[in-house]
Design a protein around this motif. Structure first.
Motif: not given
Length: 238
Positions: A210-220
């Motif tokens: 979840e930490g990786f996925a959440a960061g990817a969405v923030v980056a997008a």
């Protein structure tokens, strides 16, 4: 925000859930069976693409996004040899591109701690340094991209180390990265400085994807509408 997900394995599905929960619309879910969607007529409908695939396919996927003029966030590791070319193209042609070895907000803060610790240890030759990384058995690259990023930070400051090796070091100027593959392990990275008197270790342990996925969405969210090359340092203002 309309998102195209390129790669729909465990990470893609985790990103899908978080993006949807934040009110974004995932309009494309592209896996090995739907590669025909990697064309401008489909990709062009997205505001941003998030790419998590394999080292063998990442370059082509990013090129497809560039051709569709869609900013792309890539979390695929193991294709560092192509990155200079991709970054140069993004800058020259005005394409939006953000690539990182790890999107976790905690890991990116860990990067800054690692860099500062390496700077402090550069003038302390009594300390040796080594690294360990642990991931699940399905992870295809070794060492992890995150481990390589950490190692490069250490090598940039601790000049008594000249290169990293993915094994026990056999020479004093080698930085050892020990890779372990154990299930279920989302990811642990440890950097340890050892002397005859004491040890200093810093560790980041991921509890889930979840930490990786959440960061990817923030980056997008950050990359939407932007052109040029960015990093998580830009996203997090580090």
């Amino acid at each position: 925000m309309k998102i195209a997900l390129i790669g729909y394995g465990k990470m893609g599905k985790a990103i899908d859930a978080i993006a949807t929960a934040k009110g974004h619309e995932v309009i494309l879910r592209i896996d090995i069976n739907s590669k025909h969607l990697l064309e401008k007529e489909h990709l062009g409908q997205a505001d941003v693409a998030i790419e998590f695939t394999t080292p063998e396919t990442a370059y082509e996927n990013v090129m497809k996004c560039f051709a569709a003029d869609v900013p792309v966030v890539s979390g695929t590791t193991g294709w560092l040899d192509k990155l200079p070319e991709v970054k140069a193209m993004a800058e020259k042609e005005g394409k939006g591109f953000l690539q990182t070895t790890n999107f976790s907000i905690g890991v990116n803060i860990f990067f800054e701690i690692n860099k500062r610790l390496a700077e402090l240890m550069a003038s302390q030759p009594q300390y040796d340094v080594q690294m360990e990384e642990i991931h699940h058995t399905q992870k295809k690259d070794s060492p992890s991209g995150t481990a390589i990023s950490l190692a490069e930070q250490v090598l940039g400051a601790v000049t008594r180390k000249h290169a990293w090796v993915n094994e026990e070091a056999t020479a004093a100027d080698q930085l050892s990265i020990i890779s372990k593959r154990i299930d279920p392990a989302p990811g642990t990275h440890t950097v340890t400085y050892t002397s005859a008197i004491d040890d200093i270790s810093i560790t980041h342990t991921a509890h889930s994807r979840e930490g990786f996925a959440a960061g990817a969405v923030v980056a997008a969210e950050y990359l939407k509408g932007k052109k040029g090359v960015y990093t998580m340092k830009d996203v997090l203002n580090l």
